[in-house]
Scaffold this active site. Structure first.
Site, PDB file in Angstrom:
ATOM      1  N   GLU A  97      41.818  -5.859   5.520  1.00 44.92           N
ATOM      2  CA  GLU A  97      41.082  -4.594   5.437  1.00 44.92           C
ATOM      3  C   GLU A  97      42.053  -3.529   4.960  1.00 44.92           C
ATOM      4  O   GLU A  97      43.162  -3.416   5.469  1.00 44.92           O
ATOM      5  CB  GLU A  97      40.505  -4.262   6.824  1.00 44.92           C
ATOM      6  CG  GLU A  97      40.094  -2.825   7.059  1.00 44.92           C
ATOM      7  CD  GLU A  97      38.937  -2.350   6.192  1.00 44.92           C
ATOM      8  OE1 GLU A  97      37.902  -3.038   6.124  1.00 44.92           O
ATOM      9  OE2 GLU A  97      39.082  -1.277   5.556  1.00 44.92           O
ATOM     10  N   GLY A 117      42.465  -5.926  -0.586  1.00 46.80           N
ATOM     11  CA  GLY A 117      41.914  -7.278  -0.741  1.00 46.80           C
ATOM     12  C   GLY A 117      42.091  -7.825  -2.147  1.00 46.80           C
ATOM     13  O   GLY A 117      42.300  -9.032  -2.339  1.00 46.80           O
ATOM     14  N   PRO A 131      36.779   2.906  -2.435  1.00 46.78           N
ATOM     15  CA  PRO A 131      37.750   1.819  -2.262  1.00 46.78           C
ATOM     16  C   PRO A 131      37.188   0.431  -2.580  1.00 46.78           C
ATOM     17  O   PRO A 131      37.941  -0.474  -2.920  1.00 46.78           O
ATOM     18  CB  PRO A 131      38.157   1.915  -0.779  1.00 46.78           C
ATOM     19  CG  PRO A 131      37.412   3.037  -0.173  1.00 46.78           C
ATOM     20  CD  PRO A 131      36.650   3.748  -1.239  1.00 46.78           C
ATOM     21  N   ASP A 152      29.803  -0.112  -0.147  1.00 45.15           N
ATOM     22  CA  ASP A 152      29.129   0.024  -1.448  1.00 45.15           C
ATOM     23  C   ASP A 152      30.154   0.081  -2.588  1.00 45.15           C
ATOM     24  O   ASP A 152      31.293   0.501  -2.377  1.00 45.15           O
ATOM     25  CB  ASP A 152      28.269   1.293  -1.467  1.00 45.15           C
ATOM     26  CG  ASP A 152      27.112   1.208  -0.469  1.00 45.15           C
ATOM     27  OD1 ASP A 152      26.755   0.095  -0.064  1.00 45.15           O
ATOM     28  OD2 ASP A 152      26.587   2.263  -0.106  1.00 45.15           O
ATOM     29  N   ASP A 156      33.151  -8.700   2.720  1.00 42.67           N
ATOM     30  CA  ASP A 156      32.336  -7.786   3.510  1.00 42.67           C
ATOM     31  C   ASP A 156      32.722  -6.365   3.125  1.00 42.67           C
ATOM     32  O   ASP A 156      33.416  -5.668   3.849  1.00 42.67           O
ATOM     33  CB  ASP A 156      32.616  -8.065   4.999  1.00 42.67           C
ATOM     34  CG  ASP A 156      31.839  -7.126   5.896  1.00 42.67           C
ATOM     35  OD1 ASP A 156      31.007  -6.365   5.394  1.00 42.67           O
ATOM     36  OD2 ASP A 156      32.099  -7.153   7.116  1.00 42.67           O
ATOM     37  N   SER A 157      32.270  -5.960   1.949  1.00 39.37           N
ATOM     38  CA  SER A 157      32.701  -4.683   1.390  1.00 39.37           C
ATOM     39  C   SER A 157      31.688  -3.593   1.704  1.00 39.37           C
ATOM     40  O   SER A 157      30.550  -3.864   2.041  1.00 39.37           O
ATOM     41  CB  SER A 157      32.815  -4.809  -0.127  1.00 39.37           C
ATOM     42  OG  SER A 157      31.521  -4.974  -0.681  1.00 39.37           O
ATOM     43  N   ASP A 210      34.737  -3.151  10.526  1.00 40.08           N
ATOM     44  CA  ASP A 210      34.081  -2.988  11.834  1.00 40.08           C
ATOM     45  C   ASP A 210      34.341  -4.174  12.758  1.00 40.08           C
ATOM     46  O   ASP A 210      33.959  -4.152  13.918  1.00 40.08           O
ATOM     47  CB  ASP A 210      32.576  -2.731  11.666  1.00 40.08           C
ATOM     48  CG  ASP A 210      31.835  -3.918  11.048  1.00 40.08           C
ATOM     49  OD1 ASP A 210      32.308  -5.068  11.142  1.00 40.08           O
ATOM     50  OD2 ASP A 210      30.752  -3.693  10.475  1.00 40.08           O
TER      51      ASP A 210
END
Lengths: 290, 290
Positions: free
Chosen positions: B122, B154, B178, B174, B171-172, B102
């Protein structure tokens, strides 16, 4: 367990053979809880009272279809609305709780041996009876002799009392229906009169995210009536938005005690939480400074 | 706006003439958002990507039917996952963000003029493009020349880097689909190798209420790999339970700077939040001490 829709209380629906409670008090956000069983369901003089057993939150008190407290997170709200004011007024002897029908706030207050009297004024006796019988994770089936249950209108009750209480805890439901008057300036003025000279009050003041207008009005009203006013927050998972606010009004400057005396068996409040709960997110600080 | 069910993306349903998104990733709790409009809806190589305009939360990024971030509260999560580690490592020059499609975490990091390079890895370019085009309240249409977008896995990326970054932000989404590998011990070991000697990492570590098992495993894994580990929390309204956790692993002892240097335009983080976020509720302290 077999259910047919006609025999269910309002608010509980059968979907694909499962029971679901869907809160319908918001237009644009619906939260639905899958229900194992309906433990209690009766209309009272004031509202529809249910105790439901849910999958994710255990037993829940539901008033007019809206979740009020649950076995999983009821302690967060009840610890925050009772221990924070009682830590700020460690010499308190006489406490008044207005609302709080789930008995959780009174149960927490009763953990302080130095308190002599805890008066609980709840308009709806059916809520207290249902919670004492069927929601003991929250109520603890409270039977401390210092706790006096008074089934009366909190607004009328405080009008008749003056200079009597050290701490008044206003543990209301949302400001619609029976609890609306518990958010008015006149009511807070009477609360101030019912307090002793060095007393303090606390009320739940709704979600800073979804009801910032109510929180600001409450903060301003209390700030006009009391020389010292402070907001604190906690995260209560079953309340919309999670973040919840409480507002304290005090005649004396508010200061944390040098040594906190929090009862040993709390699950949420500790000395760190006592300090951190007054540190507000920037948007909320800015909104309250306006 | 006229819609018929057949032309709608999966996850969005018509009910009584209104559009609703119902998150279906939980068995016993459903959250439904009333939708004004579908701004973007396309399957990517990895997931179904939507930008929806909702009544209560403004525009939202929705992946595989699950809300990831919204205009109303996206800043809370993004400020907490970026400013807290960057305040704890004020000398950082080179930052790696893994995930964060985002663009909100990169946008917050870019507010520090002393940072020289911000690499954002990302896996799903479509998420970045959708957020830059249609979710600018969160992404800010980020175009800082220090931010380098790398569309890659990543897990593979960190394996190829050693002793390079001052701060790594994970910053993943849940830990299903992926993002699952971003919660493994092997991955954190590679993150440690990719950090400089005095570097630190932070990851989002799920809900302390609903996923305490994941948080504890993450805390233990990071605690085995780094000499210093700490958990902090924030309230993110659109995440189930509201309360959300982040876990920091550091090679150096973690200490708040004497003078915080938080950028002026934050909406959630301030100096008080920086201190209070490390004060954990008692149940969480107890769970992590075990």
């Amino acid at each position: 367990m077999k259910h047919v829709q006609d025999t269910l209380p309002p608010y509980v629906k059968i979907e694909n053979g499962e029971l679901w409670l869907t809160e319908d008090d918001r237009e644009n956000l619906k939260i639905s809880y899958r229900i194992k069983d309906i433990i209690f369901s009766e209309p009272s003089e004031f509202q529809h009272v249910m105790i439901l057993d849910s999958y994710d939150f255990g037993r829940m008190l539901v008033l007019d279809g809206v979740v009020q407290t649950t076995s999983i997170d009821g302690h967060i709200y009840n610890e925050m609305i009772s221990h924070i004011p009682l830590q700020l007024h460690p010499a308190a002897k006489k406490v008044l709780i207005i609302g709080g029908g789930d008995c959780g706030a009174a149960r927490e207050a009763a953990k302080y041996p130095h308190l002599e009297e805890i008066h609980m004024v709840e308009i709806d006796e059916k809520v207290v009876q249902a919670c004492k019988a069927h929601l003991q994770e929250v109520s603890g089936n409270l039977s401390d002799p210092r706790v006096k249950f008074i089934y009366d209108d909190g607004v009328a009750f405080v009008k008749e009392h003056e200079n009597e209480y050290d701490v008044i805890i206003i543990d209301s439901s949302d400001p619609v229906g029976p609890a609306e008057a518990l958010f008015s300036r006149d009511f807070y003025a009477n609360v101030r009169r019912a307090l002793k000279d060095d007393g303090l009050m606390v009320c739940q003041s709704q979600s800073p995210i979804f009801h910032l207008d109510i929180l600001r009005r409450t903060y301003n009203n209390i700030g006009e009536l009391f020389p010292h006013v402070k907001v604190y927050t906690a995260t209560v998972p079953t309340y919309p938005g999670g973040l919840w606010s409480f507002t304290i009004g005090s005649t004396k400057p508010l200061a944390l005690p040098e040594k906190a005396t929090i009862p040993a068996d709390t699950k949420y409040v500790n000395e760190g939480i006592l300090k951190q709960c007054f540190e507000l997110p920037q948007f909320l600080k800015t909104a309250l400074e306006k």
